[in-house]
Design an enzyme around this catalytic site. Structure first.
Site, mmCIF file in Angstrom:
data_model
loop_
_atom_site.group_PDB
_atom_site.id
_atom_site.type_symbol
_atom_site.label_atom_id
_atom_site.label_comp_id
_atom_site.label_asym_id
_atom_site.label_seq_id
_atom_site.Cartn_x
_atom_site.Cartn_y
_atom_site.Cartn_z
ATOM 1 C CD1 TRP A 199 -2.611 1.917 1.463
ATOM 2 C CD2 TRP A 199 -3.297 0.254 0.136
ATOM 3 N NE1 TRP A 199 -3.854 2.244 0.980
ATOM 4 C CE2 TRP A 199 -4.299 1.251 0.168
ATOM 5 C CE3 TRP A 199 -3.508 -0.883 -0.656
ATOM 6 C CZ2 TRP A 199 -5.487 1.141 -0.560
ATOM 7 C CZ3 TRP A 199 -4.686 -0.992 -1.374
ATOM 8 C CH2 TRP A 199 -5.669 0.003 -1.316
ATOM 9 C CG ASP A 250 -1.660 11.731 -2.582
ATOM 10 O OD1 ASP A 250 -1.356 10.511 -2.560
ATOM 11 O OD2 ASP A 250 -2.418 12.209 -3.441
ATOM 12 C CD GLU A 253 -5.444 5.124 0.314
ATOM 13 O OE1 GLU A 253 -5.238 4.748 1.465
ATOM 14 O OE2 GLU A 253 -6.226 4.555 -0.465
ATOM 15 C CD GLU A 254 -3.891 7.882 -7.028
ATOM 16 O OE1 GLU A 254 -4.832 7.200 -7.432
ATOM 17 O OE2 GLU A 254 -3.684 9.043 -7.419
ATOM 18 C CD GLU A 478 -13.921 6.050 -4.129
ATOM 19 O OE1 GLU A 478 -13.720 5.465 -5.227
ATOM 20 O OE2 GLU A 478 -13.215 5.841 -3.124
HETATM 21 C C1 NOJ Z 1 -6.542 2.664 -3.957
HETATM 22 C C2 NOJ Z 1 -6.520 4.062 -3.430
HETATM 23 O O1 NOJ Z 1 -7.321 4.119 -2.319
HETATM 24 C C3 NOJ Z 1 -6.959 5.032 -4.473
HETATM 25 O O2 NOJ Z 1 -6.905 6.317 -3.985
HETATM 26 C C4 NOJ Z 1 -6.082 4.885 -5.641
HETATM 27 O O3 NOJ Z 1 -6.466 5.771 -6.647
HETATM 28 C C5 NOJ Z 1 -6.115 3.463 -6.150
HETATM 29 N N1 NOJ Z 1 -5.727 2.561 -5.104
HETATM 30 C C6 NOJ Z 1 -5.232 3.268 -7.347
HETATM 31 O O4 NOJ Z 1 -3.887 3.440 -6.986
HETATM 32 C C1 NOJ Z 2 -9.553 6.101 -1.803
HETATM 33 C C2 NOJ Z 2 -9.268 7.511 -1.439
HETATM 34 O O1 NOJ Z 2 -8.347 8.008 -2.361
HETATM 35 C C3 NOJ Z 2 -8.742 7.601 -0.043
HETATM 36 O O2 NOJ Z 2 -8.592 8.953 0.306
HETATM 37 C C4 NOJ Z 2 -9.660 6.926 0.934
HETATM 38 O O3 NOJ Z 2 -9.076 6.936 2.200
HETATM 39 C C5 NOJ Z 2 -9.954 5.505 0.518
HETATM 40 N N1 NOJ Z 2 -10.371 5.456 -0.842
HETATM 41 C C6 NOJ Z 2 -11.030 4.879 1.397
HETATM 42 O O4 NOJ Z 2 -12.215 5.590 1.278
#
Ligand code: NOJ
Ligand code: NOJ
Length: 674
Positions: A199, A250, A253-254, A478
């Site tokens: 992750w 960030d 999560e990327e 979402e």
């Molecule tokens: C899961 C993350 O929560 C999301 O923000 C991200 O865009 C995708 N993985 C793809 O990397």
């Molecule tokens: C993807 C989002 O990018 C992230 O900010 C969030 O924490 C997770 N999904 C779970 O909702």
């Protein structure tokens, strides 16, 4: 309408006002004698009647309504209607995702107070608990609770405190509680076990956001004469003071780097944490020393030429930086005591308004569902334009955030009785009032009135966009498909409901109590300093709540107002250890020594230095530590490769120095690896 009915089991959890079709109590902002804002209930329904009355008079007298105001009234009525229907549903569905009894997660091993991001177990699998999502959701719940006490919500808050106290001790791939690193883990299994998959970690917004949520509730406790929930908050504050300047992923999560949202959240947590800590008689100097430096760094995200916040720096520059990250930072740090301050990026600041325009505009042409919508009208808002997650789409929570920022701004303008326009914010205002000019426009002036009605309609427009793409039974996912407008990706995303509830609370005039922003807008003189203070972390004891935790009518109210600053006669002196040591990737330099603050020669308790100032030209590792005044210190640096098994000690005798008696000056040790 059965679909909109709220089941009884949920009913008692919902603050009374939210389950009524029209919330009669909203809160208006008043400036009291001491210059502090307070929030007084007024009858909102009255103003609605007044409005109806005005329409009735007009039609009786046969005056034609101007087209623009007819449009605005229609929009307002549509949005009012949807909000009235959606509010109880959003409450219900949000609570459905919280253990142990939430209707979507019960009997699935979700402990009390744990927020599941979405009940979806595949495409996408969101059946986890994210520290960020949970904290933002509980921040909203705590604010709603402060506004409207219910026993059901209170139980939820206590459950949250208990679950997070436990979670802090769960070792995970980001690390453990020993040196705090484990607090940066973004997500856990719903039963609070570690998530071991790959992750984007660490994510450093989790600890400050959780501290902020817990502090909201802790303040209520203090105001009602009870002791606050400090140990859990303290770990998160220590993490914030220690790791704020290190890169991390960030909020999406990327990208690893420095994220505006994370930095702004950290600043707020440190300020608000110092405020609470001072009331409780806890040490706060680390937070007050670091906070202004965080704010200083926060300024470096601003792109003055193009008038927006570059949301990710020190990494992730392949994106253009226009990102809902910054809008979320603005709304989650809203505090009218700071007026329209730009340093803390208040929603009505010229920078935040200019940024709002640039970010929203970045989504106008890229999504098919936004095509052909006029420049002064709301559109669906995504995370950032280069997004490819599910093909890159608008998000409900980002669209609500765009509305919320504008409602926040309107509240402050009305409280101040004026709107200031600068060169920076002029393009934002010109989109809505083409004759707007730089200057301060007082309430009652034509420009002020035009802006207030145009921005009110603009804000409502974002809610209307979301309402158009929500499921007809009120459920929200979402995302919103960029081409078809269908709600897609994670169904019933908890954060979507929370974003709806906070945006519409602002629309109703409800302002959460502040976080001390008004006293924390000043930047330090001179250059920013990357001041990182190491903390010692402790597993919080299981929280115990007194049995009589109801709002006390005559409780000895402690005023939580002043943010402590300065330093007098400190028990501990700040010592910065600076060590030049060339290291290879994966190696860490730690300091260990004879005093407890340096681990009493136990390598397992050695304090890691930060490499945030390390460059190939200057391999500097450093950390600041509070050490008992007057101590005789002996210490050495160690180099760690692959955990403590691979410790190597520097050579020579122990290094030694004496900590002076109580001084506020930071003591610097300058050393080279030997
Ligand atoms: C899961 C993350 O929560 C999301 O923000 C991200 O865009 C995708 N993985 C793809 O990397
Ligand atoms: C993807 C989002 O990018 C992230 O900010 C969030 O924490 C997770 N999904 C779970 O909702």
């Amino acid at each position: 309408m059965a679909l909109f009915a709220v089941p009884n089991i949920i009913q008692d959890l919902i603050p009374a006002a939210a389950s009524e079709s029209i919330n009669p109590w909203t809160w208006n902002l008043n400036l009291n004698a001491s210059g502090l804002y307070e929030y007084l209930p007024t009858m909102h329904a009255l103003s609605k009647f007044a409005l109806l009355g005005a329409c009735a008079v007009q039609s009786v007298m046969g005056l034609p309504e101007p087209v623009e105001s007819r449009e605005a009234n229609l929009l307002k009525r549509n949005v009012d209607d949807w909000i009235n229907r959606e509010t109880p549903i959003a409450w219900q569905k949000l609570l459905c995702n919280i253990g142990p009894d939430g209707c979507a997660v019960r009997n699935q091993g979700v402990p009390a107070g744990v927020v599941v991001a979405s009940p979806s177990r595949s495409d996408p699998d969101y059946f986890y608990t994210w520290t960020r999502d949970a904290a933002l959701v509980y921040k909203g719940l705590a604010d709603a609770f402060r506004r409207n006490y219910t026993e059901g919500l209170h139980t939820q808050l206590k459950n949250f405190v208990s679950s997070q106290a436990k979670l802090q001790g769960v070792g995970n791939p980001a690390g453990g509680l020993n040196d705090g690193q484990g607090l940066g883990e973004p997500k856990f299994m719903v039963d609070l076990k570690e998530f071991t998959g790959e992750w984007g970690r660490p994510q450093r917004d989790g600890p400050p956001l959780r501290a902020i949520a817990l502090i909201r509730y802790a303040k209520w406790l203090v105001e009602n004469g009870h002791k606050a929930v400090w140990p859990t908050i303290e770990n998160d504050l220590k993490y914030s003071a220690q790791y704020w300047n290190q890169t991390g992923f960030d909020l999406w999560e990327e990208v690893p780097g420095s994220s505006f949202f994370t930095i702004a959240s950290t600043h707020r947590a440190l300020v608000e944490g110092a405020q609470l800590g001072a009331v409780l008689g806890k040490p706060t100097r680390a937070y007050t020393a670091v906070a202004p430096q965080v704010l200083c760094f926060q300024q470096s995200f601003w792109n003055a030429r193009e008038g927006f916040v570059v949301s990710n720096i020190n990494g992730g520059e392949w994106r253009r930086g226009r990102d809902a990250n910054s809008i979320l930072a603005s709304i989650h740090n809203f505090d009218p005591s700071a007026g329209c301050d730009a340093n803390t990026f208040q929603p009505c600041s010229d920078r935040a308004l200019s940024n709002h325009k640039v970010v929203v505009d970045s989504f106008r042409s890229i999504y098919n569902i936004n095509r052909g919508i006029a420049q002064n009208k709301a559109v669906a808002v995504g995370r950032y334009s280069e997004d490819i997650f599910y093909n890159g789409n608008p998000w409900f929570l980002a669209t609500f955030a765009a509305a919320e920022q504008l409602y926040d701004a309107l509240l402050v303008w009305k409280a101040q009785g004026s709107i200031a326009i600068t060169q920076t914010s002029l393009p934002f205002f010109r989109d809505h009032v083409s004759s707007a000019t730089v200057g301060t426009h007082a309430a009652g002036s034509a420009t002020y009135n035009q802006i207030v009605s145009a921005i009110t309609a603009y804000a409502d427009g974002f809610i209307e966009v979301a309402s158009k793409y929500a499921h007809s039974n009120g459920a929200m996912n979402e995302q919103i498909d960029r081409n078809t407008g269908q709600p897609i990706a994670a169904p019933d995303l908890t954060w979507s409901y929370s974003a709806f509830l906070t945006a519409t609370a602002r629309r109703d005039g409800y302002i959460p109590t502040g976080w001390g922003a008004g006293q924390a807008t000043a930047l330090p003189a001179g250059q920013c300093q990357k001041f990182e203070v190491a903390g010692n972390y402790n597993l919080p004891p299981t929280p115990v709540f007194p049995s009589n935790l109801t709002p006390a009518a005559n409780a000895p109210v402690e005023q939580i107002t002043a943010v402590p600053t300065g330093c007098t006669n400190p028990e501990k002196v700040f010592v910065t250890f600076n060590e030049r040591a060339s290291t290879s990737w994966g190696q860490v330099i730690k300091v260990v020594g004879n005093v407890p603050e340096l681990g009493s020669w136990d390598v397992n308790k050695a304090v890691p230095l930060s490499a945030s100032k390390y460059t190939s030209g200057d391999p500097l590792w450093s950390i600041t530590l509070p050490i008992q005044a007057g101590s005789s210190v002996q210490y050495k640096y160690i180099r760690i490769t692959n955990g403590v098994a691979g410790v190597s000690w520097e050579g020579g005798d122990n290094r030694a120095f004496s900590v002076p008696g109580a001084t506020c000056d930071v003591q610097n040790r300058w050393d080279n690896w030997r």
